[in-house]
Every structure is written in C-alpha cells, then in structure tokens.
Design a protein around this motif. Structure first.
Motif, PDB file in Angstrom:
ATOM      1  N   ASN A 188      14.754 100.667  -3.568  1.00  0.00           N
ATOM      2  CA  ASN A 188      15.668 101.397  -2.676  1.00  0.00           C
ATOM      3  C   ASN A 188      17.043 100.762  -2.581  1.00  0.00           C
ATOM      4  O   ASN A 188      18.037 101.443  -2.330  1.00  0.00           O
ATOM      5  N   ARG A 189      17.077  99.424  -2.722  1.00  0.00           N
ATOM      6  CA  ARG A 189      18.326  98.709  -2.491  1.00  0.00           C
ATOM      7  C   ARG A 189      18.290  97.369  -3.217  1.00  0.00           C
ATOM      8  O   ARG A 189      17.202  96.798  -3.373  1.00  0.00           O
ATOM      9  N   VAL A 190      19.450  96.871  -3.621  1.00  0.00           N
ATOM     10  CA  VAL A 190      19.533  95.529  -4.228  1.00  0.00           C
ATOM     11  C   VAL A 190      20.503  94.704  -3.393  1.00  0.00           C
ATOM     12  O   VAL A 190      21.607  95.170  -3.078  1.00  0.00           O
ATOM     13  N   TYR A 220      17.037  99.946  -9.600  1.00  0.00           N
ATOM     14  CA  TYR A 220      17.680 100.755  -8.554  1.00  0.00           C
ATOM     15  C   TYR A 220      18.135 102.101  -9.136  1.00  0.00           C
ATOM     16  O   TYR A 220      17.886 103.157  -8.557  1.00  0.00           O
TER      17      TYR A 220
END
Ligand SMILES: CC(C)(COP(=O)(O)OP(=O)(O)OC[C@H]1O[C@@H](n2cnc3c(N)ncnc32)[C@H](O)[C@@H]1OP(=O)(O)O)[C@@H](O)C(=O)NCCC(=O)NCCSC(=O)CCO
Length: 261
Positions: free
Chosen positions: A181-183, A175
């Motif tokens: 894009n997102r975790v 990330y």
C-alpha cells in the motif's frame, strides 16, 4: 504467554504488534514459528480490546526470508504436505481474524514471508524491502498460498513472471504493482504502521469486522452473491450500538465515542 520465536506486545491499548523473531536466519518460518503464530493470533482473537494488528520482523534486514530451508531439506512429500497444511491453518487464522491486520515489511519478504504478508489486509514496506517468491530456485513452488494470493493481488501475468523466474522485486515496484500500500523509509516504518493502526482503532470494532468480511468473503463470490452479502453486512451494522453513536455524533458535529458493541 511466553513465546520463543515471536514477540508480542500491545501498544496504545488497542494495537497488537507481533514480531517474527529469528533474526539469525532472517526470521525464517519454521514449525515452531507457525505454532506460536497460531497461539498468538488465538490470543488476539479472544482479546476484545485489540482493534488492529501489526505483523513485522525483527532487525532491519528482513520481515521474513521464507520457510526455513534447513527444515525443508529433510521433508518427504508427505511431510512437506503436513508442513504446508500447518502453514495453511495459521494463515487461515490470520486471514479470518475479525480485526484489520497490517504487515510492516522491514526488508526481505520472500517465499513464505511474502505469503504471510499477503495474508494481512494491508502491507507497508520500507524502502529497503524486497519481495518475491523465489521457491523455483530451490526446485519447488510456493506452498503457502503464493500461487493464489499473489495472482489475486498483482494479476496472473505478473504472478507467473515472479514465480517462474524467482525474481525479487524492490518495494517501489511492489507498490506500482499494488502488492504494497505504501513505501516509507525504514526508520519511519513502525511509526507509520502504528499511526495507520491507530487511525483504524478509532473506528468501531464490530463495524470494521463487517467491512473486512464483506470485502474478503465477497471477493470469493460472483458479483451478484457478493452484492447480496454486502447488503447483509450493511444491515448488520444497524444491529450495533456503535452505528447509533456514529450517526448521532455526525449530526451533533462531534467525534463519535464508540463502545465496540
Ligand atoms: C534473503 C537472502 C537473499 C539474503 O541474502 P544475504 O544478505 O546474503 O544473507 P544470507 O547470508 O543468505 O542470510 C543470513 C542468514 O540467514 C539464513 N537464511 C536466510 N534465508 C533463510 C531461509 N529461508 N531459511 C533458513 N535460513 C535462512 C542464511 O542461511 C544465513 O545463515 P548463516 O547461518 O549466517 O549462513 C538470502 O538469504 C536468501 O535467498 N534466502 C532464501 C530465500 C528463499 O529461498 N526463500 C524461500 C524459501 S521456501 C518457502 O518459503 C516455501 C513457502 O512457499
């Protein structure tokens, strides 16, 4: 159509979910997998209802641990070239799909698995996801776009570090490097992916295709050509019925009702 190593579903009318399904080998990518991915992405391309695609892996351990090492073991140089070419054709189909794609990384995304994820427009990762290009540990290099797409996403220095060492990075680092894009927690991954796909699916299909094309094709051009290409794509929006609806809905202070034309 029946598939043996992938699953295919349509959810919420507009969202396709493709699941790599060889959990016994951590969804390793074999020839059959590339054939079926090619077939399902052709099916998706023909289906005008689909406005977003989610690609994920079965189980809770891996998106995909990469090319099937037991298949690689038997390849001559010529056969390895053909294997990589088959992967390239399928990946090219995924990259050029005129619909946004989201990779939902539910665990390891290694080698060809990381390469497949990088063919998608967006990547969401579960907290347990691990990404990398460990091919060097097998005495080979990435052959499914890893040397190119990874360098474009995270920069040449970081790509070289990963590819030269075979180091696997956790989702958080991916990330920070801009690789995902997102975790999110594993149990929220599909819900998050479907929510994001659903948000995208409220937009106009042809306009999404123009946005994707402007970004993707433009990024392979020099800035002047890319800016001119953007102008063509912008003008293309004005040839759609949906742009009339979008602007009208804004002026009438209501939600647009797109017909995807
Ligand atoms: C992903 C790893 C680190 C997971 O390790 P671990 O939790 O210890 O699980 P394993 O016991 O190793 O794996 C379970 C099961 O899956 C089989 N398997 C895993 N990866 C592959 C693979 N890529 N191909 C074929 N089979 C695979 C593994 O053999 C086990 O099967 P059993 O029958 O139970 O023995 C670890 O699995 C790992 O490091 N995998 C290899 C990652 C890799 O090197 N990927 C790159 C491949 S080359 C490539 O992708 C070229 C394209 O550019």
């Amino acid at each position: 159509m029946g598939y043996s190593v992938i699953d295919y579903q349509i959810v919420q009318d507009h969202i396709a979910v493709v699941t790599l399904s060889r959990p016994e080998s951590l969804n390793a990518l074999n020839r059959q997998m590339f054939i079926e991915l090619g077939l399902v992405f052709s099916e998706i391309e023909r289906d005008n209802r689909i406005k977003a695609v989610i690609l994920t892996g079965s189980g809770s351990k891996a998106f995909s641990a990469g090319a099937d090492v037991s298949e690689l073991q038997r390849l001559s140089a010529m056969e390895a070239r053909n294997f990589a070419l088959a992967a390239y054709r399928t990946q090219d189909q995924i990259c050029s799909l005129p619909v946004p794609t989201i990779a939902a990384l539910n665990g390891y995304a290694l080698g060809g698995g990381c390469e497949l994820a990088m063919c998608c427009d967006l990547r969401l990762a579960s907290e347990n996801a691990r990404l990398g290009q460990p091919e060097i540990n097998l005495g080979i290099i990435p052959g499914g776009g890893g040397t190119q797409r990874l360098a474009r996403l995270v920069g040449v220095s970081r790509a070289k570090e990963l590819i030269f060492t075979g180091k696997i990075i956790p989702a958080r680092v991916a990330y920070e490097w801009g690789l995902v894009n997102r975790v999110v927690p594993l149990e929220e991954l599909m819900e998050t992916a479907i929510k994001l796909a659903g948000e995208i699916a409220t937009k106009s299909r042809p306009v999404l295709a123009l946005a994707k094309s402007a970004i993707d094709r433009g990024s392979d051009m020099d800035l002047t050509h890319a800016l001119h290409y953007e102008i063509e794509c912008f003008a293309g929006c004005f040839a759609t019925e949906d742009h009339h609806e979008g602007i009208k809905a804004f002026l009438e202070k209501r939600v647009p009702r797109y017909t995807d034309r």
